[in-house]
Design a protein around this motif. Structure first.
Motif, PDB file in Angstrom:
ATOM      1  N   GLY A   8       1.037  -1.447  -0.322  1.00 22.21           N
ATOM      2  CA  GLY A   8      -0.328   0.199   0.226  1.00 22.21           C
ATOM      3  C   GLY A   8       0.633   1.220   0.013  1.00 22.21           C
ATOM      4  N   SER A  17      -3.953  10.443   1.072  1.00 18.48           N
ATOM      5  CA  SER A  17      -3.802   9.858   2.148  1.00 18.48           C
ATOM      6  C   SER A  17      -3.590   8.104   0.843  1.00 18.48           C
ATOM      7  CB  SER A  17      -5.615   9.172   2.416  1.00 18.48           C
ATOM      8  OG  SER A  17      -6.294  11.178   2.486  1.00 18.48           O
ATOM      9  N   ARG A  19      -3.284   4.067   2.409  1.00 13.89           N
ATOM     10  CA  ARG A  19      -4.245   3.050   3.412  1.00 13.89           C
ATOM     11  C   ARG A  19      -3.166   1.781   3.217  1.00 13.89           C
ATOM     12  NH1 ARG A  19      -7.879  -1.867   3.772  1.00 13.89           N
ATOM     13  NH2 ARG A  19      -9.133  -1.551   5.775  1.00 13.89           N
ATOM     14  N   SER A  21      -1.520  -2.547   4.614  1.00 16.70           N
ATOM     15  CA  SER A  21      -2.388  -2.843   5.098  1.00 16.70           C
ATOM     16  C   SER A  21      -1.058  -3.905   5.211  1.00 16.70           C
ATOM     17  CB  SER A  21      -2.423  -4.243   3.912  1.00 16.70           C
ATOM     18  OG  SER A  21      -3.847  -3.461   3.068  1.00 16.70           O
ATOM     19  N   PHE A  68      -3.630   9.685  11.559  1.00 13.45           N
ATOM     20  CA  PHE A  68      -3.767   7.686  11.383  1.00 13.45           C
ATOM     21  C   PHE A  68      -4.839   7.272  12.214  1.00 13.45           C
ATOM     22  CE2 PHE A  68       0.720   7.781   9.928  1.00 13.45           C
ATOM     23  CZ  PHE A  68       0.411   8.774   8.803  1.00 13.45           C
ATOM     24  N   THR A  69      -5.173   6.220  11.417  1.00 10.21           N
ATOM     25  CA  THR A  69      -6.272   4.917  11.960  1.00 10.21           C
ATOM     26  C   THR A  69      -5.610   3.719  11.277  1.00 10.21           C
ATOM     27  OG1 THR A  69      -7.539   6.740  11.743  1.00 10.21           O
ATOM     28  CG2 THR A  69      -8.140   4.680  11.965  1.00 10.21           C
ATOM     29  N   SER A  71      -6.506  -0.333  12.057  1.00 12.41           N
ATOM     30  CA  SER A  71      -7.740  -1.601  12.253  1.00 12.41           C
ATOM     31  C   SER A  71      -7.277  -2.901  11.819  1.00 12.41           C
ATOM     32  CB  SER A  71      -9.194  -0.654  11.706  1.00 12.41           C
ATOM     33  OG  SER A  71      -8.119  -0.566   9.982  1.00 12.41           O
ATOM     34  N   TYR A  80      -4.616  -2.711   8.992  1.00 14.96           N
ATOM     35  CA  TYR A  80      -4.756  -1.550   8.883  1.00 14.96           C
ATOM     36  C   TYR A  80      -3.618  -0.330   8.999  1.00 14.96           C
ATOM     37  CZ  TYR A  80      -7.411  -5.512   6.233  1.00 14.96           C
ATOM     38  OH  TYR A  80      -7.884  -6.328   5.653  1.00 14.96           O
ATOM     39  N   GLN A  82      -4.576   3.595   7.975  1.00 13.85           N
ATOM     40  CA  GLN A  82      -5.016   4.852   7.486  1.00 13.85           C
ATOM     41  C   GLN A  82      -4.240   5.905   7.626  1.00 13.85           C
ATOM     42  OE1 GLN A  82      -7.540   4.361   5.144  1.00 13.85           O
ATOM     43  NE2 GLN A  82      -6.966   6.552   4.354  1.00 13.85           N
ATOM     44  N   ASN A  84      -4.528   9.919   6.568  1.00 20.66           N
ATOM     45  CA  ASN A  84      -4.830  10.914   6.424  1.00 20.66           C
ATOM     46  C   ASN A  84      -3.626  12.416   6.421  1.00 20.66           C
ATOM     47  OD1 ASN A  84      -7.039   9.501   5.397  1.00 20.66           O
ATOM     48  ND2 ASN A  84      -8.003   9.601   6.851  1.00 20.66           N
TER      49      ASN A  84
END
Length: 125
Positions: A8, A17, A19, A21, A68-69, A71, A80, A82, A84
């Motif tokens: 990614g 952005s 993402r 993985s 950032f997030t 998950s 993951y 994410q 932004n």
């Protein structure tokens, strides 16, 4: 054999952005934490984010919190990230890592037992 494969990464303009993985395989432990670290040229490896497979709790480094997030999909042993509102200072190689049989995030590189090979993120200004 435990394997971690990141994907990614890429080139993005500031404010954009991505993402990331990290797909894990060969896990023989019932619980763990999975973390993202990054390393820019000439700098030390920095903890970015972590998530616990047993509690789902997450932790973020100060420079990325709010942007950032993290998950996870525990059934797939996949995590993951994410990202932004990316900034040029986010440019680095991003690595995922696993700390087996650990339920609490300890975002220190020396605590991790397994590492992926990394995926590059390049943010242009």
């Amino acid at each position: 054999e435990v394997q971690l494969v990141e994907s990614g990464g890429g080139l993005v303009q500031a404010g954009g952005s991505l993402r990331l993985s990290c797909a894990g395989s060969g896990f023989t432990f019932d619980y763990y934490t999975m973390s993202w670290f990054r390393q820019a040229p000439g700098k030390e490896r920095e903890g970015v984010s972590c998530i616990s497979s047993i509690s789902g709790e997450s932790w973020y480094g100060g420079s990325v919190e709010g942007r950032f997030t993290i998950s996870s999909d525990n059934a797939k042993n996949t995590v993951y990230l994410q990202m932004n509102n990316l900034k040029p200072e986010d440019t680095a190689i991003y690595f995922c890592a696993v700390d087996p049989w650990e339920g609490l995030c300890v975002l220190r590189p020396d605590e991790m037992d397994y590492w992926g090979k990394g995926t590059p993120v390049n943010v242009s200004s």
